[in-house]
Design an enzyme around this catalytic site. Sequence first.
Site, PDB file in Angstrom:
ATOM      1  N   TYR A  83       6.212   2.157   2.421  1.00 60.95           N
ATOM      2  CA  TYR A  83       6.334   0.746   2.029  1.00 60.95           C
ATOM      3  C   TYR A  83       7.237   0.568   0.806  1.00 60.95           C
ATOM      4  O   TYR A  83       7.704  -0.528   0.535  1.00 60.95           O
ATOM      5  CB  TYR A  83       4.954   0.135   1.733  1.00 60.95           C
ATOM      6  CG  TYR A  83       4.086  -0.054   2.966  1.00 60.95           C
ATOM      7  CD1 TYR A  83       4.542   0.289   4.238  1.00 60.95           C
ATOM      8  CD2 TYR A  83       2.802  -0.565   2.867  1.00 60.95           C
ATOM      9  CE1 TYR A  83       3.753   0.133   5.362  1.00 60.95           C
ATOM     10  CE2 TYR A  83       2.000  -0.731   3.986  1.00 60.95           C
ATOM     11  CZ  TYR A  83       2.489  -0.385   5.229  1.00 60.95           C
ATOM     12  OH  TYR A  83       1.701  -0.545   6.342  1.00 60.95           O
TER      13      TYR A  83
ATOM     14  N   LYS B 121       0.011  13.441   9.198  1.00 60.92           N
ATOM     15  CA  LYS B 121       0.709  13.682  10.462  1.00 60.92           C
ATOM     16  C   LYS B 121       1.578  14.912  10.242  1.00 60.92           C
ATOM     17  O   LYS B 121       2.797  14.892  10.431  1.00 60.92           O
ATOM     18  CB  LYS B 121       1.532  12.424  10.816  1.00 60.92           C
ATOM     19  CG  LYS B 121       2.118  12.432  12.205  1.00 60.92           C
ATOM     20  CD  LYS B 121       1.102  12.269  13.310  1.00 60.92           C
ATOM     21  CE  LYS B 121       1.754  12.372  14.667  1.00 60.92           C
ATOM     22  NZ  LYS B 121       0.796  12.521  15.779  1.00 60.92           N
TER      23      LYS B 121
ATOM     24  N   ASP C 110      -8.035  -1.325   8.389  1.00 63.71           N
ATOM     25  CA  ASP C 110      -8.296  -2.541   9.165  1.00 63.71           C
ATOM     26  C   ASP C 110      -9.145  -2.220  10.396  1.00 63.71           C
ATOM     27  O   ASP C 110     -10.034  -2.989  10.765  1.00 63.71           O
ATOM     28  CB  ASP C 110      -6.988  -3.204   9.604  1.00 63.71           C
ATOM     29  CG  ASP C 110      -6.525  -4.242   8.594  1.00 63.71           C
ATOM     30  OD1 ASP C 110      -7.015  -4.201   7.443  1.00 63.71           O
ATOM     31  OD2 ASP C 110      -5.680  -5.083   8.936  1.00 63.71           O
TER      32      ASP C 110
ATOM     33  N   ASP D  26      -3.483  10.153  14.428  1.00 63.50           N
ATOM     34  CA  ASP D  26      -3.789   9.622  15.774  1.00 63.50           C
ATOM     35  C   ASP D  26      -5.219   9.965  16.159  1.00 63.50           C
ATOM     36  O   ASP D  26      -5.969   9.144  16.700  1.00 63.50           O
ATOM     37  CB  ASP D  26      -2.776  10.107  16.812  1.00 63.50           C
ATOM     38  CG  ASP D  26      -2.379  11.561  16.632  1.00 63.50           C
ATOM     39  OD1 ASP D  26      -2.721  12.157  15.590  1.00 63.50           O
ATOM     40  OD2 ASP D  26      -1.735  12.115  17.539  1.00 63.50           O
TER      41      ASP D  26
ATOM     42  N   ASP E 142      -3.351   1.586   5.609  1.00 63.82           N
ATOM     43  CA  ASP E 142      -3.303   0.161   5.925  1.00 63.82           C
ATOM     44  C   ASP E 142      -3.908  -0.057   7.315  1.00 63.82           C
ATOM     45  O   ASP E 142      -4.774  -0.911   7.531  1.00 63.82           O
ATOM     46  CB  ASP E 142      -1.826  -0.271   5.902  1.00 63.82           C
ATOM     47  CG  ASP E 142      -1.640  -1.773   5.958  1.00 63.82           C
ATOM     48  OD1 ASP E 142      -2.653  -2.489   5.960  1.00 63.82           O
ATOM     49  OD2 ASP E 142      -0.475  -2.217   6.012  1.00 63.82           O
TER      50      ASP E 142
END
Length: 360
Positions: free
Chosen positions: A141, A192, A252, A224, A248
Amino acid sequence: MSRKILILPGDYIGPEIVTEARRVLELVNDKYQLELELEEALLGGAALDEYAVPLPEQTLARARDAEAILLGAVGGPKWDAVDRALRPEQGLLQIRSELQLFGNLRPALLYPQLAAASSLKPEVVAGLDILIVRELTGGIYFGEPRGIRVLENGERQGYNTCVYSESEIERIGRLAFASAVKRNGRLCSVDKSNVLEVSILWREVMDKLAPEYPDVELSHMYVDNAAMQLVKAPKQFDVLVTGNMFGDILSDAAAMLTGSIGMLPSASLDQQGRGMYEPCHGSAPDIAGQGKANPLATILSVAMMLRYTLDCTEAAEAVESAVSRVLDRGLRTADIFTAGQQLASTREMGGAVLGELGNE
Ligand code: NAD
């Protein structure tokens, strides 16, 4: 000496939910003699309307001066046409970055009274209590270079860069290990590393820190798989630590396990433990001004502030248990309402928590 708390109500439902949370903070301030001095300032769309920028200089100055910040939520359709760099949400990103609030703590806790509100089977989620520790000021980001460029063949190409330095990984790692020590001693680092070099380094740094926290059992999981496990068997987790973008998304998903985003608080901390506290949800323009917003996520953010920055566990527990007792009584805002319960407005819900706190 008084301790300054800055309140940033924000936009749409922001002022409605913050009003209730402020009443709770004022009550515990008196009851536990915390000597907090509360002041308010503008952030987001409200600041844009008044000062033409989403984070005015005077708000930032007061934020730097405060020990903790309580934020409602910012943004909404009123400012959709505003230039991207001036959007209300930019004010939020700027304040997090200016104050170096690198560590985001997001608990996903399912109150047993609300097990029916989850989209998962009650036996999968009943008793769920996990904490997601998300790195907030680095990663893709914020990484440079970034942009949209035109290739030689005339086609446009968007690009971003995911970067983490060792020190950035180490400080979020330490926050996560320390959080796990205070909970059930299990930390799962999500990356990852089968594909990304930045994740290989992330994993190495987490492994290097582990011996310093012998009471914490560290494990690793690819993002994943973590997404899959969160919806399959979420109770296997205690604390999860991950980078900005993975955090993020996963936080959620974890939020929805609990049935309502209106119940979830969060904390964003700097290296000294000073922090900004806010609900996980946005400004909910669709229900603003109707007395429908659930103020509990913001009230529970006050409890997190009491625990993590103000170091008053007793008051934090009092607020949390007042919320639990209000739910026991069957009071529900529309977002967590199920048949047979009593529908409450934002104000009524806040008042009920105050009543329970006062009765202790
Ligand atoms: P949102 O979280 O505002 O709303 C999503 C859904 O959840 C809506 O149906 C809303 O009514 C409901 N909801 C949210 N909070 C609730 C509460 N306390 N009680 C009951 N219901 C609640 O997300 P969105 O609609 O995608 O975004 C709206 C605006 O908020 C956008 O401008 C977005 O950029 C902004 N936003 C701000 C923050 C923040 O300030 N931290 C975070 C997310 C989104």
